[in-house]
Scaffold this motif. Structure first.
Motif, mmCIF file in Angstrom:
data_model
loop_
_atom_site.group_PDB
_atom_site.id
_atom_site.type_symbol
_atom_site.label_atom_id
_atom_site.label_comp_id
_atom_site.label_asym_id
_atom_site.label_seq_id
_atom_site.Cartn_x
_atom_site.Cartn_y
_atom_site.Cartn_z
ATOM 1 N N MET A 45 78.342 -15.901 94.341
ATOM 2 C CA MET A 45 77.965 -14.486 94.347
ATOM 3 C C MET A 45 76.684 -14.257 95.145
ATOM 4 S SD MET A 45 77.573 -12.325 90.896
ATOM 5 C CE MET A 45 77.025 -13.779 90.019
ATOM 6 N N LEU A 92 79.962 -13.889 84.314
ATOM 7 C CA LEU A 92 79.541 -13.428 82.992
ATOM 8 C C LEU A 92 80.504 -13.902 81.904
ATOM 9 C CD1 LEU A 92 77.355 -11.740 81.638
ATOM 10 C CD2 LEU A 92 78.801 -9.745 81.899
ATOM 11 N N VAL A 126 79.823 -17.502 81.154
ATOM 12 C CA VAL A 126 78.604 -17.607 80.358
ATOM 13 C C VAL A 126 78.896 -17.234 78.910
ATOM 14 C CG1 VAL A 126 76.290 -16.683 79.996
ATOM 15 C CG2 VAL A 126 77.056 -17.203 82.303
ATOM 16 N N PHE A 136 68.730 -26.372 84.934
ATOM 17 C CA PHE A 136 69.373 -25.347 84.104
ATOM 18 C C PHE A 136 68.318 -24.439 83.484
ATOM 19 C CE2 PHE A 136 71.171 -23.917 80.032
ATOM 20 C CZ PHE A 136 72.355 -23.361 80.459
ATOM 21 N N VAL A 140 66.881 -22.201 86.217
ATOM 22 C CA VAL A 140 67.830 -21.157 86.627
ATOM 23 C C VAL A 140 67.877 -20.054 85.574
ATOM 24 C CG1 VAL A 140 70.266 -20.655 86.998
ATOM 25 C CG2 VAL A 140 69.251 -22.638 88.096
ATOM 26 N N VAL A 141 67.978 -20.440 84.309
ATOM 27 C CA VAL A 141 68.051 -19.438 83.246
ATOM 28 C C VAL A 141 66.749 -18.629 83.211
ATOM 29 C CG1 VAL A 141 68.185 -19.104 80.754
ATOM 30 C CG2 VAL A 141 69.761 -20.667 81.878
ATOM 31 N N ILE A 200 80.068 -21.981 85.973
ATOM 32 C CA ILE A 200 79.014 -20.959 85.928
ATOM 33 C C ILE A 200 78.124 -21.084 87.168
ATOM 34 C CG2 ILE A 200 76.934 -20.259 84.711
ATOM 35 C CD1 ILE A 200 78.370 -21.069 82.106
ATOM 36 N N ALA A 201 77.708 -22.305 87.460
ATOM 37 C CA ALA A 201 76.803 -22.497 88.599
ATOM 38 C C ALA A 201 77.500 -22.136 89.914
ATOM 39 C CB ALA A 201 76.301 -23.934 88.634
ATOM 40 N N ARG A 214 64.743 -18.040 85.686
ATOM 41 C CA ARG A 214 64.712 -17.129 86.840
ATOM 42 C C ARG A 214 65.595 -15.917 86.608
ATOM 43 N NH1 ARG A 214 67.232 -18.473 90.491
ATOM 44 N NH2 ARG A 214 67.609 -20.687 90.721
ATOM 45 N N HIS A 215 66.681 -16.090 85.823
ATOM 46 C CA HIS A 215 67.586 -14.973 85.546
ATOM 47 C C HIS A 215 66.909 -13.826 84.801
ATOM 48 C CE1 HIS A 215 70.985 -17.148 87.054
ATOM 49 N NE2 HIS A 215 71.824 -16.222 86.687
ATOM 50 N N ARG A 249 64.803 -12.049 85.795
ATOM 51 C CA ARG A 249 64.604 -10.881 86.662
ATOM 52 C C ARG A 249 65.692 -9.837 86.440
ATOM 53 N NH1 ARG A 249 66.951 -11.142 92.445
ATOM 54 N NH2 ARG A 249 68.460 -12.822 92.376
ATOM 55 N N PHE A 250 66.821 -10.254 85.870
ATOM 56 C CA PHE A 250 67.881 -9.280 85.572
ATOM 57 C C PHE A 250 67.668 -8.585 84.231
ATOM 58 C CE2 PHE A 250 70.259 -12.565 88.079
ATOM 59 C CZ PHE A 250 70.381 -11.799 89.228
ATOM 60 N N PHE A 251 66.810 -9.170 83.389
ATOM 61 C CA PHE A 251 66.707 -8.666 82.019
ATOM 62 C C PHE A 251 65.363 -8.025 81.716
ATOM 63 C CE2 PHE A 251 69.668 -12.284 81.902
ATOM 64 C CZ PHE A 251 70.801 -11.587 81.514
ATOM 65 N N ILE A 290 73.824 -6.299 93.422
ATOM 66 C CA ILE A 290 73.051 -6.837 92.306
ATOM 67 C C ILE A 290 72.147 -5.791 91.666
ATOM 68 C CG2 ILE A 290 73.139 -9.282 92.910
ATOM 69 C CD1 ILE A 290 70.304 -9.047 93.910
ATOM 70 N N GLY A 295 77.926 -18.397 90.281
ATOM 71 C CA GLY A 295 76.642 -17.770 90.584
ATOM 72 C C GLY A 295 76.258 -17.970 92.041
ATOM 73 N N VAL A 296 76.420 -19.196 92.502
ATOM 74 C CA VAL A 296 76.103 -19.503 93.896
ATOM 75 C C VAL A 296 77.025 -18.728 94.836
ATOM 76 C CG1 VAL A 296 76.354 -21.361 95.583
ATOM 77 C CG2 VAL A 296 75.024 -21.736 93.525
HETATM 78 C C1 HEM Z 1 73.948 -19.984 81.076
HETATM 79 C C2 HEM Z 1 73.561 -18.982 81.768
HETATM 80 C C3 HEM Z 1 73.637 -18.844 83.292
HETATM 81 C C4 HEM Z 1 73.606 -19.800 84.275
HETATM 82 C C5 HEM Z 1 73.480 -21.303 84.111
HETATM 83 C C6 HEM Z 1 73.704 -19.107 85.542
HETATM 84 C C7 HEM Z 1 73.696 -19.742 86.784
HETATM 85 C C8 HEM Z 1 73.610 -19.088 87.986
HETATM 86 C C9 HEM Z 1 73.350 -19.713 89.246
HETATM 87 C C10 HEM Z 1 73.175 -21.210 89.444
HETATM 88 C C11 HEM Z 1 73.280 -18.740 90.182
HETATM 89 C C12 HEM Z 1 73.003 -18.914 91.654
HETATM 90 C C13 HEM Z 1 71.733 -18.208 92.066
HETATM 91 C C14 HEM Z 1 70.529 -18.513 91.233
HETATM 92 O O1 HEM Z 1 70.305 -19.705 90.931
HETATM 93 O O2 HEM Z 1 69.816 -17.569 90.853
HETATM 94 C C15 HEM Z 1 73.505 -17.490 89.507
HETATM 95 C C16 HEM Z 1 73.496 -16.252 90.128
HETATM 96 C C17 HEM Z 1 73.665 -15.064 89.467
HETATM 97 N N1 HEM Z 1 73.792 -14.869 88.114
HETATM 98 FE FE1 HEM Z 1 73.837 -16.310 86.726
HETATM 99 N N2 HEM Z 1 73.825 -17.763 85.303
HETATM 100 C C18 HEM Z 1 73.775 -17.557 83.942
HETATM 101 C C19 HEM Z 1 73.828 -16.355 83.279
HETATM 102 C C20 HEM Z 1 73.920 -15.118 83.881
HETATM 103 C C21 HEM Z 1 73.950 -13.864 83.198
HETATM 104 C C22 HEM Z 1 73.930 -13.694 81.673
HETATM 105 C C23 HEM Z 1 73.989 -12.891 84.150
HETATM 106 C C24 HEM Z 1 74.001 -11.377 84.043
HETATM 107 C C25 HEM Z 1 74.151 -10.653 83.042
HETATM 108 C C26 HEM Z 1 73.972 -13.542 85.438
HETATM 109 C C27 HEM Z 1 73.995 -12.895 86.664
HETATM 110 C C28 HEM Z 1 73.885 -13.518 87.875
HETATM 111 C C29 HEM Z 1 73.825 -12.816 89.130
HETATM 112 C C30 HEM Z 1 73.898 -11.309 89.312
HETATM 113 C C31 HEM Z 1 73.684 -13.785 90.122
HETATM 114 C C32 HEM Z 1 73.582 -13.534 91.621
HETATM 115 C C33 HEM Z 1 72.135 -13.546 92.007
HETATM 116 C C34 HEM Z 1 71.893 -13.174 93.429
HETATM 117 O O3 HEM Z 1 72.795 -12.658 94.097
HETATM 118 O O4 HEM Z 1 70.754 -13.406 93.847
HETATM 119 N N3 HEM Z 1 73.941 -14.896 85.249
HETATM 120 N N4 HEM Z 1 73.704 -17.725 88.178
#
Ligand code: HEM
Lengths: 126, 330
Positions: free
Chosen positions: B221, B258, B261, B136, B139-140, B214-215, B142-143, B145-147, B229, B218-219
């Motif tokens: 997507m 979102l 989250v 967790f 992953v957070v 959430i996971a 690595r995110h 890169r969006f911010f 993206i 994300g996966v």
């Molecule tokens: C508790 C917070 C969060 C968790 C645990 C989470 C978890 C995940 C996971 C497991 C993935 C799959 C790909 C990866 O591991 O990078 C993912 C993808 C993604 N997440 Fe999150 N996320 C969180 C918050 C957010 C937030 C706040 C945003 C945007 C404002 C976001 C945007 C995205 C996007 C755009 C992808 C797709 C990435 C891609 O296509 O490569 N996530 N997320």
């Protein structure tokens, strides 16, 4: 409040972490909006732009497997034209500048495709 | 019932953005307003909890019996399990926060040969918990890169290591596989074991399901229902630089991701998840066991009016003497 010093230190660290992106981006010069992409030279892509945006990597991945494993080197484009399944020769013949097309989004999103570990970029060779 | 309730709440949380963004087009509500509100609730709520804890006095050290206490010089103390110095306490906190030392002691009881009660080591909860929390965190991280723009090198390094085996395209992140496996295990652990199911509340199932949602979204997507993206990064950069924009063409899966989250952020300060802050306030972890070295005065002691035996005797000496009662002073 007991242990005020330690508690306040913890709160300061927490707030610094939460607001870190704001400070970081305000301090940096880089633009916040999505990058501009250079217009392609041809008139017709192998698929429509909307689809390509999300799936170009799937397409290239499939092409690689088809060419390398099955020897299927050619495909027929949407306008009936026969084209080579080739990143360097087909894609980059319209998107002539990798750095003004591919790299712009890849850098913005911190994506580092391993394609370029082997494929040479045509301009760099010349 | 607890499980059913949690499932219904999760279904509603997924359906809301699906319908309201997908069909009613409320992207601004779900892309900007809800995340801002969620972040505000998270920060203010967490600070309130922390300040509330900080106001409570913890008068005495609570020694736990995990290791030998510091006593006579020729008895070797256990510096990390039963620390008597600040340094030792920091070590114990690090072990607890980074490696879940206490959970490592977990045991399970079993009746053997019919009636012999036996305790066995049980590391599965510890392993599953550790796997979830670490992935967790990665992953957070690595995110970011969006911010952040430009994306700092440490985020790129993390992405590189996480996609080490270069399986698939987009390359499968190892942490994605581990986090979903760990959460699935932690969830089914509560359902499969009847004793655990008996003590599990909605507050136990719901966070696991929410994190799983959430996971999985994300996966979904990243690998299946691709979305734009670059547009998402514009949105998230707008959010963190306080100039929110919602670009066209962002898929509804993102809004579900979102929104879940946001739900997590709002839920966090008011649920068991707040242990993230609470662990630092645990008296059995954060206080050195130095009761024998240092006197700790109860901070809520107030002056009590006492009447000592001497004073009592002084007051009633004559009467006591008359009654021939023994006296300390004649
Ligand atoms: C508790 C917070 C969060 C968790 C645990 C989470 C978890 C995940 C996971 C497991 C993935 C799959 C790909 C990866 O591991 O990078 C993912 C993808 C993604 N997440 Fe999150 N996320 C969180 C918050 C957010 C937030 C706040 C945003 C945007 C404002 C976001 C945007 C995205 C996007 C755009 C992808 C797709 C990435 C891609 O296509 O490569 N996530 N997320």
């Amino acid at each position: 409040m007991y242990d005020a010093g330690k508690v306040i230190l913890g709160i300061v660290v927490f707030l610094a972490l939460v607001t870190f992106p704001l400070w970081y981006n305000l301090a940096g010069e880089a633009s916040v909006t999505a990058p501009e992409l250079e217009k392609a030279e041809g008139s017709q892509c192998v698929e429509d732009a909307e689809w390509m945006r999300g799936h170009h990597m799937d397409l290239l991945d499939d092409w690689r497997d088809e060419v390398v494993r099955d020897g299927e080197r050619y495909f027929v484009g949407p306008d009936g034209q026969r084209m080579e399944k080739s990143l360097s020769n087909t894609c980059l013949s319209c998107h002539v500048n990798k750095d003004k097309f591919c790299d712009r989004c890849h850098n913005y999103m911190s994506v580092d495709p391993y394609c370029w570990d082997c494929h040479v970029i045509p301009k760099e060779v010349m | 019932m607890n499980l059913f309730f949690s499932l219904v709440v999760i279904a509603v949380l997924i359906a809301l953005p699906w319908v309201l963004v997908g069909a009613a087009g409320l992207d601004y509500l779900f892309g900007v307003i809800v995340p801002y509100v969620a972040l505000a609730v998270f920060v203010v709520g967490l600070l309130m909890r922390v300040l509330q804890w900080a106001r409570l006095p913890v008068p005495f050290r609570t020694p736990t019996t995990c290791g030998q206490q510091k006593s006579l010089p020729w008895i070797k103390p256990s510096r990390l399990e039963n620390p008597h110095s600040t340094l030792g306490v920091i070590g114990r906190m690090l072990l607890e926060v980074l490696f879940f030392r206490s959970l490592f002691r977990n045991t399970r009881s079993q009746l053997r040969d019919g009636s012999r009660l036996t305790y066995l080591a049980d590391k599965w909860l510890w392993a599953g918990g550790l796997a979830f929390h670490w992935t967790f965190l990665i992953v957070v991280a690595r995110h970011f890169r969006f911010f952040l723009e430009p994306v700092p090198w440490c985020v790129s390094v993390m992405e590189g290591l996480d996609s080490f085996f270069q399986i698939g395209l987009p390359i499968i992140y190892l942490t994605d596989v581990i986090i979903i496996a760990a959460l699935t295990y932690l969830f089914f652990r509560r359902i499969v074991n009847p004793r655990l199911r008996y003590i599990s509340l909605a507050g136990d199932y719901f966070p696991l399901l929410l994190l799983l949602g959430i996971a999985v979204s994300g996966v979904w997507m990243r690998y299946f229902d691709k979305t734009d993206i670059v547009g998402i990064k514009e949105l998230s950069m707008g959010l963190v630089t306080l100039g929110p924009v919602v670009p066209e063409g962002i898929g509804v899966t993102f809004f579900i991701h979102l929104f879940l989250v946001s739900a997590l952020l709002i839920y966090f300060p008011f649920s068991k998840l707040v242990h993230a802050g609470g662990v630092f306030f645990s008296p059995t972890r954060n206080l050195a066991n130095n009761n024998r070295v240092k006197r700790h005065i109860n901070p809520w002691d107030y002056p009590v009016k006492v009447h000592t035996y001497e004073e009592y005797e002084d007051e009633f000496r004559d009467v006591m003497k008359a009654a021939e009662m023994p006296l300390e002073k004649e």
